[in-house]
Design a protein around this motif. Sequence first.
Motif, PDB file in Angstrom:
ATOM      1  N   ALA A  95      54.042 -21.576  66.706  1.00 51.60           N
ATOM      2  CA  ALA A  95      52.830 -21.246  66.645  1.00 51.60           C
ATOM      3  C   ALA A  95      51.840 -22.257  65.782  1.00 51.60           C
ATOM      4  N   PRO A  96      50.678 -22.227  66.011  1.00 48.59           N
ATOM      5  CA  PRO A  96      49.929 -23.418  65.116  1.00 48.59           C
ATOM      6  C   PRO A  96      49.616 -22.880  63.647  1.00 48.59           C
ATOM      7  N   LYS A  97      49.713 -23.547  62.644  1.00 48.57           N
ATOM      8  CA  LYS A  97      49.454 -23.587  61.471  1.00 48.57           C
ATOM      9  C   LYS A  97      47.925 -23.904  61.225  1.00 48.57           C
ATOM     10  N   ILE A  98      47.358 -22.947  60.265  1.00 46.65           N
ATOM     11  CA  ILE A  98      45.925 -23.050  60.134  1.00 46.65           C
ATOM     12  C   ILE A  98      45.644 -23.431  58.429  1.00 46.65           C
ATOM     13  N   PHE A  99      45.096 -24.558  58.381  1.00 49.85           N
ATOM     14  CA  PHE A  99      44.864 -24.804  56.944  1.00 49.85           C
ATOM     15  C   PHE A  99      43.256 -25.027  56.762  1.00 49.85           C
ATOM     16  N   ALA A 100      42.909 -24.319  55.581  1.00 48.48           N
ATOM     17  CA  ALA A 100      41.367 -24.248  55.416  1.00 48.48           C
ATOM     18  C   ALA A 100      41.006 -25.075  54.157  1.00 48.48           C
ATOM     19  N   TYR A 101      40.213 -25.974  53.899  1.00 46.27           N
ATOM     20  CA  TYR A 101      39.835 -26.758  52.851  1.00 46.27           C
ATOM     21  C   TYR A 101      38.522 -26.595  52.263  1.00 46.27           C
ATOM     22  N   THR A 102      38.284 -26.495  50.975  1.00 44.13           N
ATOM     23  CA  THR A 102      37.198 -26.746  50.515  1.00 44.13           C
ATOM     24  C   THR A 102      36.540 -27.924  50.303  1.00 44.13           C
ATOM     25  N   GLY A 103      35.318 -28.179  49.916  1.00 39.20           N
ATOM     26  CA  GLY A 103      34.684 -29.450  49.984  1.00 39.20           C
ATOM     27  C   GLY A 103      35.451 -30.233  48.542  1.00 39.20           C
ATOM     28  N   LEU A 104      35.742 -29.588  47.603  1.00 39.17           N
ATOM     29  CA  LEU A 104      36.527 -30.206  46.635  1.00 39.17           C
ATOM     30  C   LEU A 104      37.821 -30.628  47.006  1.00 39.17           C
ATOM     31  N   ASP A 105      38.527 -30.006  47.835  1.00 35.26           N
ATOM     32  CA  ASP A 105      39.612 -30.255  48.635  1.00 35.26           C
ATOM     33  C   ASP A 105      39.752 -31.734  49.232  1.00 35.26           C
ATOM     34  N   ILE A 106      38.544 -31.635  50.092  1.00 33.47           N
ATOM     35  CA  ILE A 106      38.432 -32.965  50.817  1.00 33.47           C
ATOM     36  C   ILE A 106      38.176 -34.124  49.981  1.00 33.47           C
ATOM     37  N   ALA A 107      37.360 -33.885  48.835  1.00 34.34           N
ATOM     38  CA  ALA A 107      36.818 -34.910  47.966  1.00 34.34           C
ATOM     39  C   ALA A 107      38.298 -35.553  47.382  1.00 34.34           C
ATOM     40  N   ARG A 108      39.091 -34.670  46.944  1.00 31.57           N
ATOM     41  CA  ARG A 108      40.526 -35.032  46.360  1.00 31.57           C
ATOM     42  C   ARG A 108      41.410 -35.795  47.184  1.00 31.57           C
ATOM     43  N   TRP A 109      41.377 -35.156  48.378  1.00 31.13           N
ATOM     44  CA  TRP A 109      42.337 -35.954  49.469  1.00 31.13           C
ATOM     45  C   TRP A 109      41.582 -37.162  49.683  1.00 31.13           C
ATOM     46  N   ALA A 110      40.330 -37.373  49.716  1.00 28.81           N
ATOM     47  CA  ALA A 110      39.820 -38.749  50.062  1.00 28.81           C
ATOM     48  C   ALA A 110      40.095 -39.605  48.727  1.00 28.81           C
ATOM     49  N   SER A 111      39.817 -39.237  47.611  1.00 25.36           N
ATOM     50  CA  SER A 111      40.003 -39.990  46.510  1.00 25.36           C
ATOM     51  C   SER A 111      41.476 -40.239  46.295  1.00 25.36           C
ATOM     52  N   ASN A 112      42.444 -39.450  46.529  1.00 24.62           N
ATOM     53  CA  ASN A 112      43.969 -39.749  46.587  1.00 24.62           C
ATOM     54  C   ASN A 112      44.310 -40.884  47.667  1.00 24.62           C
ATOM     55  N   THR A 113      43.899 -40.725  48.831  1.00 17.49           N
ATOM     56  CA  THR A 113      44.302 -41.540  49.830  1.00 17.49           C
ATOM     57  C   THR A 113      43.642 -42.999  49.484  1.00 17.49           C
ATOM     58  N   ALA A 114      42.537 -43.088  49.091  1.00 19.19           N
ATOM     59  CA  ALA A 114      41.661 -44.231  48.646  1.00 19.19           C
ATOM     60  C   ALA A 114      42.497 -44.736  47.462  1.00 19.19           C
ATOM     61  N   THR A 115      43.147 -44.092  46.406  1.00 19.73           N
ATOM     62  CA  THR A 115      43.919 -44.569  45.691  1.00 19.73           C
ATOM     63  C   THR A 115      45.054 -45.154  46.113  1.00 19.73           C
ATOM     64  N   VAL A 116      45.723 -44.693  46.939  1.00 16.21           N
ATOM     65  CA  VAL A 116      47.020 -45.505  47.578  1.00 16.21           C
ATOM     66  C   VAL A 116      46.736 -46.610  48.134  1.00 16.21           C
ATOM     67  N   PHE A 117      45.592 -46.597  49.075  1.00 12.82           N
ATOM     68  CA  PHE A 117      45.090 -47.868  49.497  1.00 12.82           C
ATOM     69  C   PHE A 117      44.784 -48.969  48.468  1.00 12.82           C
ATOM     70  N   TRP A 118      43.957 -48.359  47.389  1.00  8.45           N
ATOM     71  CA  TRP A 118      43.745 -49.551  46.366  1.00  8.45           C
ATOM     72  C   TRP A 118      44.970 -50.156  45.672  1.00  8.45           C
ATOM     73  N   ILE A 119      45.821 -49.266  45.092  1.00 10.08           N
ATOM     74  CA  ILE A 119      47.201 -49.492  44.734  1.00 10.08           C
ATOM     75  C   ILE A 119      47.739 -50.634  45.631  1.00 10.08           C
ATOM     76  N   ASN A 120      47.817 -50.533  46.848  1.00  9.64           N
ATOM     77  CA  ASN A 120      48.425 -51.423  47.716  1.00  9.64           C
ATOM     78  C   ASN A 120      47.824 -52.925  48.201  1.00  9.64           C
ATOM     79  N   GLY A 121      46.537 -52.914  47.132  1.00 10.17           N
ATOM     80  CA  GLY A 121      45.904 -54.307  47.455  1.00 10.17           C
ATOM     81  C   GLY A 121      44.628 -54.055  48.273  1.00 10.17           C
ATOM     82  N   PHE A 122      44.173 -53.088  48.706  1.00  7.38           N
ATOM     83  CA  PHE A 122      42.874 -52.999  49.853  1.00  7.38           C
ATOM     84  C   PHE A 122      41.875 -52.899  48.764  1.00  7.38           C
ATOM     85  N   ARG A 123      40.709 -53.443  49.262  1.00  8.11           N
ATOM     86  CA  ARG A 123      39.573 -53.438  48.476  1.00  8.11           C
ATOM     87  C   ARG A 123      38.149 -53.138  49.363  1.00  8.11           C
TER      88      ARG A 123
END
Length: 171
Positions: free
Chosen positions: A130-158
């Motif tokens: 059965a599908p899993k349902i995930f709900a995110y707040t705006g703050l969750d999305i902002a944290r997710w985006a900043s964490n992903t961006a940090t991983v890219f930044w650590i790996n040399g992307f600008r």
Amino acid sequence: RIFVKKGGHKMDIKHMSMLSKSLSSYTLPDEFFQQRVGYSHAEIEAFQDEMLPQSFSTAYELSPFFRAKFSEAGLTPASIRGLHDLTRIPFTTSEEIRSSPSRAFHSDNMMAVQCEEISLVHTSSGTTGAPKIFAYTGLDIARWASNTATVFWINGFRKNDTVLSVMPFGE
């Protein structure tokens, strides 16, 4: 519970278009990433040690699902004082997350926020059950985006680099 109301289609598209235009132009400054990667292991651990009891307490107080799960394990907010208590907290399984009419808990019972605070709902495809349902707040999305961006930044992307991100959308 998140649906487009009848007759509101044009207004919804207008607002979504405005939102997408404003989000696409925002980038975090390099100082943000330099600060994030500059924390020592001890500083990160101290922050986690401080935040775990708060996160546990929020889940216990606001989510019927987690309150029942934690109570069954003999835990209360006073039980969790830091990282040394992490092993006492029970895991949440895929079976508990999957939607099912026969389950005692509905996904609303898992949330620790009101439905009005949800900005994004994502479901898995359900290919392994059965599908899993995930709900995110705006703050969750902002944290997710900043964490992903940090991983890219650590790996040399600008900022001037072009990236095709094909990361899975889910847990």
